[in-house]
Motif scaffolding. Structure first.
Motif, mmCIF file in Angstrom:
data_model
loop_
_atom_site.group_PDB
_atom_site.id
_atom_site.type_symbol
_atom_site.label_atom_id
_atom_site.label_comp_id
_atom_site.label_asym_id
_atom_site.label_seq_id
_atom_site.Cartn_x
_atom_site.Cartn_y
_atom_site.Cartn_z
ATOM 1 N N UNK A 160 -8.058 -15.227 27.653
ATOM 2 C CA UNK A 160 -9.352 -15.481 26.834
ATOM 3 C C UNK A 160 -10.011 -14.483 26.160
ATOM 4 N N UNK A 161 -10.916 -14.576 25.726
ATOM 5 C CA UNK A 161 -11.834 -13.809 24.894
ATOM 6 C C UNK A 161 -12.436 -12.748 25.634
ATOM 7 N N UNK A 162 -13.402 -13.128 26.337
ATOM 8 C CA UNK A 162 -14.228 -11.990 27.146
ATOM 9 C C UNK A 162 -14.540 -12.764 28.460
ATOM 10 N N UNK A 163 -14.134 -11.843 29.749
ATOM 11 C CA UNK A 163 -14.568 -12.484 30.884
ATOM 12 C C UNK A 163 -15.723 -11.807 31.474
ATOM 13 N N UNK A 164 -16.477 -12.586 32.072
ATOM 14 C CA UNK A 164 -17.694 -11.821 32.900
ATOM 15 C C UNK A 164 -17.740 -12.448 33.986
ATOM 16 N N UNK A 165 -17.550 -11.458 35.364
ATOM 17 C CA UNK A 165 -17.066 -11.399 36.636
ATOM 18 C C UNK A 165 -18.378 -11.166 37.456
ATOM 19 N N UNK A 166 -18.733 -12.054 38.482
ATOM 20 C CA UNK A 166 -19.876 -11.713 39.513
ATOM 21 C C UNK A 166 -18.835 -11.397 40.809
ATOM 22 N N UNK A 167 -18.884 -10.430 41.263
ATOM 23 C CA UNK A 167 -18.107 -9.990 42.744
ATOM 24 C C UNK A 167 -19.157 -9.825 43.618
ATOM 25 N N UNK A 168 -18.344 -9.851 44.700
ATOM 26 C CA UNK A 168 -19.101 -9.573 46.072
ATOM 27 C C UNK A 168 -19.741 -8.234 46.204
ATOM 28 N N UNK A 169 -20.862 -8.470 46.572
ATOM 29 C CA UNK A 169 -21.779 -7.050 46.652
ATOM 30 C C UNK A 169 -21.238 -6.181 47.777
ATOM 31 N N UNK A 170 -20.757 -6.507 48.794
ATOM 32 C CA UNK A 170 -20.218 -5.804 49.857
ATOM 33 C C UNK A 170 -18.912 -5.496 49.986
ATOM 34 N N UNK A 178 -14.929 -17.336 31.696
ATOM 35 C CA UNK A 178 -13.976 -16.859 30.754
ATOM 36 C C UNK A 178 -14.600 -17.485 29.570
ATOM 37 N N UNK A 179 -15.115 -16.658 28.594
ATOM 38 C CA UNK A 179 -15.735 -17.194 27.048
ATOM 39 C C UNK A 179 -14.785 -16.819 26.059
ATOM 40 N N UNK A 180 -14.123 -18.104 25.833
ATOM 41 C CA UNK A 180 -13.063 -18.190 24.915
ATOM 42 C C UNK A 180 -13.209 -18.825 23.419
ATOM 43 N N UNK A 181 -12.389 -18.524 22.737
ATOM 44 C CA UNK A 181 -12.471 -19.300 21.353
ATOM 45 C C UNK A 181 -11.980 -20.789 21.597
ATOM 46 N N UNK A 182 -12.595 -21.630 20.446
ATOM 47 C CA UNK A 182 -12.187 -22.921 20.559
ATOM 48 C C UNK A 182 -10.751 -23.162 20.408
ATOM 49 N N UNK A 183 -10.289 -24.422 20.898
ATOM 50 C CA UNK A 183 -8.836 -24.807 21.081
ATOM 51 C C UNK A 183 -8.330 -24.593 19.784
ATOM 52 N N UNK A 184 -8.829 -24.960 18.738
ATOM 53 C CA UNK A 184 -8.506 -25.102 17.266
ATOM 54 C C UNK A 184 -8.566 -23.628 16.635
#
Ligand SMILES: O=C(O)CCC(=O)C(=O)O
Ligand SMILES: [Fe+2]
Length: 377
Positions: A250-260, A319-325
């Motif tokens: 996709x465009x940009x991914x922002x991931x929250x991961x486990x702290x430990x 996942x922050x992505x472009x529109x389909x079209x």
């Protein structure tokens, strides 16, 4: 026309879905047996997460960007300028960075992790109510299982389309715990705001004509997805992978991961670098579409997840992505004599179809799909 293509996301036929057993169940049912890890999960020698490479790479770490320093208006603020340079280097050299002081309330982060854990802890029959219909990529289970003989990842997941409304399939959104949907909605809005802020900063750093350059190119209806990944403990973590190496499509991914629990590895100079979690920080990475739009200035980099013998690990990707079209193409300002055009233009939907038909396997999809041969130019 647009409605027809949108509906095909929910019904036929994005990808062949081959149902596989839940890894959480597998662990539960085989806890005391020697065959706890079936052959289908065992990686070839080259793919295994060896410890020697980890020891070397512990000296390196992906950059950390302080969003607070970037929140002022552009101007003479020296701290901001410095942080912008660090951000630019992160996107070009790593394709990956962590952000802190992003403004998402800690309580909301605790909440989304809490509901995700509660969901995965439900009995299997309850979770299976959210198994995808044929051809769908949303729901509980696994995506990217496209062949009967494919080596499997040691993890379960829940994938949800967040927007546009035409793709969002609420029948696959858990209702237990009762605050699940509400927490996902509120968390998504908060993360999408940060994604938009980052996209404007990228446009500024690349000297594109307007700071909302990417916002405009992504279209008025971005196609955003959330994926919750749960990697149960594995008795032989040195033989399996939680998630196969891949670059995000996709465009940009922002991931929250486990702290430990460390589990995410990023590929840099042919080494796998573990990403040390920062409590309440988010990992950000450039996806294939942004690599194309920036004509290769920003890199969509391979990454993978590994497991461990002691603890389950949870991660939540947006996942922050472009529109389909949306039409995806290198920005004309980033193409010149020194920087020949590296990618052909394509419609986002074409790339999704192409990406989903394949196993998650390294960075090949983008190269095969859209890379231009510039050897003769
Ligand atoms: O679990 C992780 O750390 C990585 C997740 C990921 O790469 C993805 O969902 O695309
Ligand atoms: Fe990923």
């Amino acid at each position: 026309m647009a409605a027809a293509s949108a509906n095909s996301f929910v019904n036929p036929k994005w990808s062949k879905v081959i149902p596989v057993e839940s890894v959480q169940e597998l662990v539960k049912n085989h806890a005391h047996s020697h065959e706890a890890v079936p052959g289908r999960y065992i990686r070839s020698q080259e793919e295994r997460p060896t410890t020697s490479s980890l020891l070397v790479s512990l000296q390196t770490a992906i950059p950390v960007i302080d969003m607070k320093k970037l929140s002022n208006l552009p101007g003479q603020d020296y701290q901001r300028q410095q942080e912008m340079v660090r951000l630019s280097m992160a996107c070009q050299d790593w394709g990956f960075f962590q952000i802190v002081n992003h403004g998402i309330p800690h309580s909301l982060i605790d909440e989304i992790k809490g509901v995700a854990k509660e969901f995965f802890n439900l009995p299997l029959q309850e979770k299976q109510k959210y198994a995808p219909q044929e051809g769908d990529v949303q729901g509980y289970g696994k995506t990217f299982v496209v062949a009967e003989d494919q080596t499997l990842d040691w993890g379960d997941l829940l994938a949800l389309a967040l927007m546009p409304d035409s793709l969002k399939n609420l029948t696959l959104w858990p209702t237990v715990p009762t605050n699940f949907r509400d927490s996902v909605e509120r968390y998504a809005i908060a993360v999408e705001r940060v994604a938009q802020e980052l996209l404007s900063l990228f446009a500024e750093n690349l000297n594109l004509e307007a700071t909302d350059y990417f916002k405009e190119k992504f279209g008025s209806e971005p196609m955003n997805l959330m994926r919750m990944n749960l990697y149960p403990p594995c008795p032989t973590p040195e033989l399996v992978l939680g998630l196969s190496p891949h670059s995000d499509g996709g465009g940009l991914t922002l991931l929250l991961q486990d702290d430990e629990t460390v589990g995410l590895h990023v590929r840099k100079d042919n080494q796998w670098i573990p990403v040390q979690p920062i409590p309440y920080g988010l990992v950000v990475n450039i996806g294939d579409l942004l690599e194309v739009m920036t004509n290769g200035r920003y890199k969509s980099v391979e990454h993978r997840a590994v497991t461990n013998a002691e603890r389950a690990r949870l991660s939540i990707a947006l996942f922050y992505n472009s529109g389909m079209d949306a039409e995806v193409a290198p920005a004309s300002k980033l193409v010149d004599e020194q920087h020949p055009c590296l990618y052909r233009k394509f419609k986002h939907e074409e790339y999704i179809r192409y990406y989903l038909k394949r196993q998650l396997k390294g960075k090949h999809p983008l190269a095969d799909f859209a890379k231009l041969d510039i050897s003769n130019t």
